[in-house]
Design a protein around this motif. Structure first.
Motif, mmCIF file in Angstrom:
data_model
loop_
_atom_site.group_PDB
_atom_site.id
_atom_site.type_symbol
_atom_site.label_atom_id
_atom_site.label_comp_id
_atom_site.label_asym_id
_atom_site.label_seq_id
_atom_site.Cartn_x
_atom_site.Cartn_y
_atom_site.Cartn_z
ATOM 1 N N GLU A 28 0.824 -1.210 0.000
ATOM 2 C CA GLU A 28 0.000 0.000 0.000
ATOM 3 C C GLU A 28 0.862 1.265 0.000
ATOM 4 O O GLU A 28 0.510 2.268 -0.638
ATOM 5 C CB GLU A 28 -0.927 -0.002 1.219
ATOM 6 C CG GLU A 28 -2.068 -0.996 1.134
ATOM 7 C CD GLU A 28 -1.683 -2.413 1.523
ATOM 8 O OE1 GLU A 28 -2.570 -3.280 1.543
ATOM 9 O OE2 GLU A 28 -0.493 -2.668 1.817
ATOM 10 N N LEU A 29 1.995 1.223 0.709
ATOM 11 C CA LEU A 29 2.908 2.365 0.677
ATOM 12 C C LEU A 29 3.512 2.540 -0.709
ATOM 13 O O LEU A 29 3.622 3.664 -1.216
ATOM 14 C CB LEU A 29 4.024 2.175 1.702
ATOM 15 C CG LEU A 29 3.784 2.607 3.139
ATOM 16 C CD1 LEU A 29 5.016 2.304 3.984
ATOM 17 C CD2 LEU A 29 3.459 4.100 3.210
ATOM 18 N N SER A 30 3.922 1.433 -1.307
ATOM 19 C CA SER A 30 4.488 1.494 -2.656
ATOM 20 C C SER A 30 3.487 2.081 -3.642
ATOM 21 O O SER A 30 3.848 2.874 -4.528
ATOM 22 C CB SER A 30 4.906 0.098 -3.122
ATOM 23 O OG SER A 30 5.965 -0.391 -2.343
ATOM 24 N N ALA A 31 2.222 1.718 -3.478
ATOM 25 C CA ALA A 31 1.192 2.217 -4.394
ATOM 26 C C ALA A 31 1.015 3.714 -4.248
ATOM 27 O O ALA A 31 0.854 4.439 -5.248
ATOM 28 C CB ALA A 31 -0.128 1.485 -4.118
ATOM 29 N N VAL A 32 1.045 4.211 -3.005
ATOM 30 C CA VAL A 32 0.909 5.658 -2.790
ATOM 31 C C VAL A 32 2.095 6.392 -3.401
ATOM 32 O O VAL A 32 1.938 7.426 -4.064
ATOM 33 C CB VAL A 32 0.796 5.966 -1.286
ATOM 34 C CG1 VAL A 32 0.854 7.476 -1.043
ATOM 35 C CG2 VAL A 32 -0.504 5.400 -0.731
ATOM 36 N N LEU A 33 3.293 5.863 -3.177
ATOM 37 C CA LEU A 33 4.491 6.497 -3.738
ATOM 38 C C LEU A 33 4.431 6.495 -5.268
ATOM 39 O O LEU A 33 4.733 7.512 -5.918
ATOM 40 C CB LEU A 33 5.739 5.772 -3.260
ATOM 41 C CG LEU A 33 7.058 6.420 -3.666
ATOM 42 C CD1 LEU A 33 7.444 7.508 -2.663
ATOM 43 C CD2 LEU A 33 8.181 5.392 -3.739
ATOM 44 N N ALA A 34 4.042 5.366 -5.841
ATOM 45 C CA ALA A 34 3.984 5.269 -7.303
ATOM 46 C C ALA A 34 2.948 6.230 -7.884
ATOM 47 O O ALA A 34 3.177 6.863 -8.925
ATOM 48 C CB ALA A 34 3.662 3.833 -7.710
ATOM 49 N N ALA A 35 1.817 6.365 -7.206
ATOM 50 C CA ALA A 35 0.781 7.265 -7.709
ATOM 51 C C ALA A 35 1.240 8.712 -7.688
ATOM 52 O O ALA A 35 0.823 9.528 -8.533
ATOM 53 C CB ALA A 35 -0.482 7.105 -6.861
ATOM 54 N N ALA A 36 2.124 9.049 -6.739
ATOM 55 C CA ALA A 36 2.605 10.431 -6.629
ATOM 56 C C ALA A 36 3.872 10.680 -7.442
ATOM 57 O O ALA A 36 4.298 11.834 -7.567
ATOM 58 C CB ALA A 36 2.874 10.773 -5.161
ATOM 59 N N ALA A 257 8.117 15.105 -3.258
ATOM 60 C CA ALA A 257 6.652 15.006 -3.275
ATOM 61 C C ALA A 257 6.153 13.561 -3.161
ATOM 62 O O ALA A 257 5.218 13.291 -2.390
ATOM 63 C CB ALA A 257 6.104 15.669 -4.533
ATOM 64 N N PRO A 258 6.729 12.596 -3.904
ATOM 65 C CA PRO A 258 6.247 11.215 -3.739
ATOM 66 C C PRO A 258 6.476 10.673 -2.331
ATOM 67 O O PRO A 258 5.628 9.968 -1.793
ATOM 68 C CB PRO A 258 7.052 10.429 -4.777
ATOM 69 C CG PRO A 258 7.471 11.455 -5.791
ATOM 70 C CD PRO A 258 7.712 12.700 -5.003
ATOM 71 N N VAL A 259 7.621 11.004 -1.738
ATOM 72 C CA VAL A 259 7.904 10.554 -0.371
ATOM 73 C C VAL A 259 6.944 11.231 0.612
ATOM 74 O O VAL A 259 6.457 10.602 1.563
ATOM 75 C CB VAL A 259 9.371 10.834 0.010
ATOM 76 C CG1 VAL A 259 9.629 10.520 1.482
ATOM 77 C CG2 VAL A 259 10.318 10.028 -0.875
ATOM 78 N N ALA A 260 6.654 12.515 0.369
ATOM 79 C CA ALA A 260 5.706 13.224 1.238
ATOM 80 C C ALA A 260 4.330 12.570 1.185
ATOM 81 O O ALA A 260 3.635 12.471 2.209
ATOM 82 C CB ALA A 260 5.615 14.688 0.835
ATOM 83 N N ALA A 261 3.931 12.132 0.000
ATOM 84 C CA ALA A 261 2.634 11.459 -0.123
ATOM 85 C C ALA A 261 2.619 10.170 0.691
ATOM 86 O O ALA A 261 1.656 9.878 1.413
ATOM 87 C CB ALA A 261 2.326 11.173 -1.586
ATOM 88 N N GLU A 271 -5.308 1.034 8.413
ATOM 89 C CA GLU A 271 -5.212 -0.349 8.883
ATOM 90 C C GLU A 271 -4.027 -1.115 8.287
ATOM 91 O O GLU A 271 -3.318 -1.827 9.031
ATOM 92 C CB GLU A 271 -6.531 -1.079 8.602
ATOM 93 C CG GLU A 271 -6.623 -2.457 9.243
ATOM 94 C CD GLU A 271 -5.979 -3.548 8.385
ATOM 95 O OE1 GLU A 271 -5.537 -4.570 8.963
ATOM 96 O OE2 GLU A 271 -5.930 -3.369 7.151
ATOM 97 N N PRO A 272 -3.734 -1.018 6.978
ATOM 98 C CA PRO A 272 -2.577 -1.757 6.474
ATOM 99 C C PRO A 272 -1.262 -1.351 7.146
ATOM 100 O O PRO A 272 -0.390 -2.190 7.388
ATOM 101 C CB PRO A 272 -2.564 -1.407 4.974
ATOM 102 C CG PRO A 272 -3.958 -1.026 4.653
ATOM 103 C CD PRO A 272 -4.472 -0.342 5.878
ATOM 104 N N VAL A 273 -1.123 -0.062 7.474
ATOM 105 C CA VAL A 273 0.111 0.408 8.113
ATOM 106 C C VAL A 273 0.189 -0.077 9.551
ATOM 107 O O VAL A 273 1.226 -0.596 9.994
ATOM 108 C CB VAL A 273 0.201 1.950 8.048
ATOM 109 C CG1 VAL A 273 1.339 2.462 8.930
ATOM 110 C CG2 VAL A 273 0.395 2.406 6.606
#
Length: 415
Positions: A28-36, A257-261, A271-273
């Motif tokens: 889930e973290l990877s997905a957020v980073l990739a989206a940003a 910016a991606p890391v901030a996201a 919950e996943p975190v």
């Protein structure tokens, strides 16, 4: 008073990194980073609104209120500590031992650093009487102590300081006019949270404590640098906040910016975190306990690990046996154990301990390996120390320390 600057401490550029968890990144973290990732830019200096609001909510869940105007984000805790040290001025006091990254930033600024002994039961916080004596001696010799850095959940000792020890240290520091920086990077990695009372300095004397948290401690991979700082209230703190932003601006210390996201997502603790953090803490608690059980029978000393992903070992009782292998100080011990274990074993001199003291930090993440699937199995296994790779690594640790014990027994004089 003699400053505790390092001399003869091995490779100048070697600074042991934070103990990593050794696990694949949460999907889930990877997905957020990739989206940003298409954003391609960086946050404003100090962090954007979404990241700061997430940090405020994170601290509120831990009983610390804060508005966005009292929070700053940066690409890693080192840049925050550098900015705080530059903004506060004066000399810096730290416990002995302390996190390897604390003192170099003061020295980079030309600020004297003084190490203070810790109570017998824990590391991370100074003994209050030793602190008062150190402050007195520094001032008598023309110094200007202004900043104390401490940690309740500690790297390198893996201890959690009891509230009374924290309170006594903070009261002593504030009574002497010191500003306290509480490094709470490992706060969320306490091995037995229901049986451990962790109270930070900001919960005791909030007007004189700045809290710094590197998200690599529990929430983000270490290669995604992001950290947040919470400032106290009042005019003095407002001025400190402004000066820290000035320093971060001069450094160009902006969170990508991606890391901030990803950081903002992690700080909201979905919950996943929270599930991953809890599983990771359980895993490393079990591995740390097994590592502790592997080294102590040799005669080495180590406090039982209570937080983090590491173990701090004192091999002083095995000095004679180690001397037979040419080990005379912490640098020799670092090289000897790194070669024998096949794992990083940074010596205690990296953490401000005396070069002559035979101490090392062992990281539990180094005892984990395998494919992502195998590592995920470690997370879900009720007995991760019995899985093949971890078991082999622990057997190696036990074998090396048992050999030293046997050597020590051979060198004992006859009675």
């Amino acid at each position: 008073m003699r400053r505790t600057d390092p001399e003869g401490h091995g490779p100048v550029r070697f600074g042991p990194p934070l103990p990593a968890d050794g696990l694949p990144v949460l999907p889930e973290l990877s997905a957020v980073l990739a989206a940003a990732a298409p954003l391609g830019g960086s946050e404003p200096v100090g962090g954007g609104p979404a990241l700061l609001e997430a940090a405020c909510a994170y601290w509120a869940r831990r009983g610390l209120s804060a508005g966005p105007e009292r929070v700053v984000a940066a690409p890693g805790a080192p840049s925050l500590l550098l900015a705080l040290t530059a903004a506060l001025g004066g000399d810096v006091l730290v416990p002995r031992p302390c996190a390897a990254w604390w003192a170099p930033y003061a020295r980079l600024l030309g600020r004297p650093v003084f190490h203070v002994g810790t109570p017998a039961e824990c590391g991370g916080v100074p003994d209050p009487y030793a602190l008062l004596e150190t402050v007195r001696r520094v001032r008598d010799e023309g110094g200007d102590p202004r900043l104390l850095v401490l940690s309740v959940a500690d790297d390198p000792t893996a201890t959690v300081a009891p509230p009374e020890a924290v309170h006594e240290a903070v009261e002593a520091a504030v009574g002497e006019g010191l500003h306290v920086v509480s490094d709470e990077t490992w706060r969320d990695t306490v091995h037995a949270p229901h049986d451990t009372v962790l109270i930070g300095p900001a919960e005791m004397l909030p007007e004189r404590v700045t809290v710094v948290t590197d998200l690599a401690g529990a929430l983000l991979p270490p290669g995604w640098p992001a950290a947040v700082a919470r400032f106290p209230e009042g005019e003095i703190a407002d001025d400190l906040h402004a000066r820290v932003l000035d320093v971060l601006t001069a450094l160009g210390a902006r969170v990508a910016a991606p890391v901030a996201a990803a950081a903002g997502y992690a700080l909201t603790e979905p919950e996943p975190v929270t599930t991953r953090v809890a599983a990771t803490v359980r895993l490393h608690a079990r591995v740390a306990a097994a590592a502790h059980a592997a080294v102590v029978p040799s005669g080495a000393l180590a406090r039982p690990p209570r937080a983090g992903r590491h173990l701090y070992v004192d091999l002083g009782p095995l000095r004679t046996a180690l001397g037979a292998h040419g080990v005379g100080d912490a640098q020799d011990l670092e090289e000897f154990l790194t070669a024998r274990l096949g794992l990083p074993a940074p010596g205690g001199h990296r953490f401000g301990d005396d070069l002559g003291a035979l101490r090392v930090r062992l990281s539990t993440g180094s005892l984990l390996a395998g494919t992502d699937t195998e590592l995920e199995e470690c997370l879900s296994s009720p007995s991760p120390v019995e899985l093949p790779y971890t078991q082999r690594a622990l057997i190696t640790v036990k074998s090396v320390f048992d050999d030293l014990r046997d050597d020590a027994q051979r060198w004992e004089p006859p009675r």
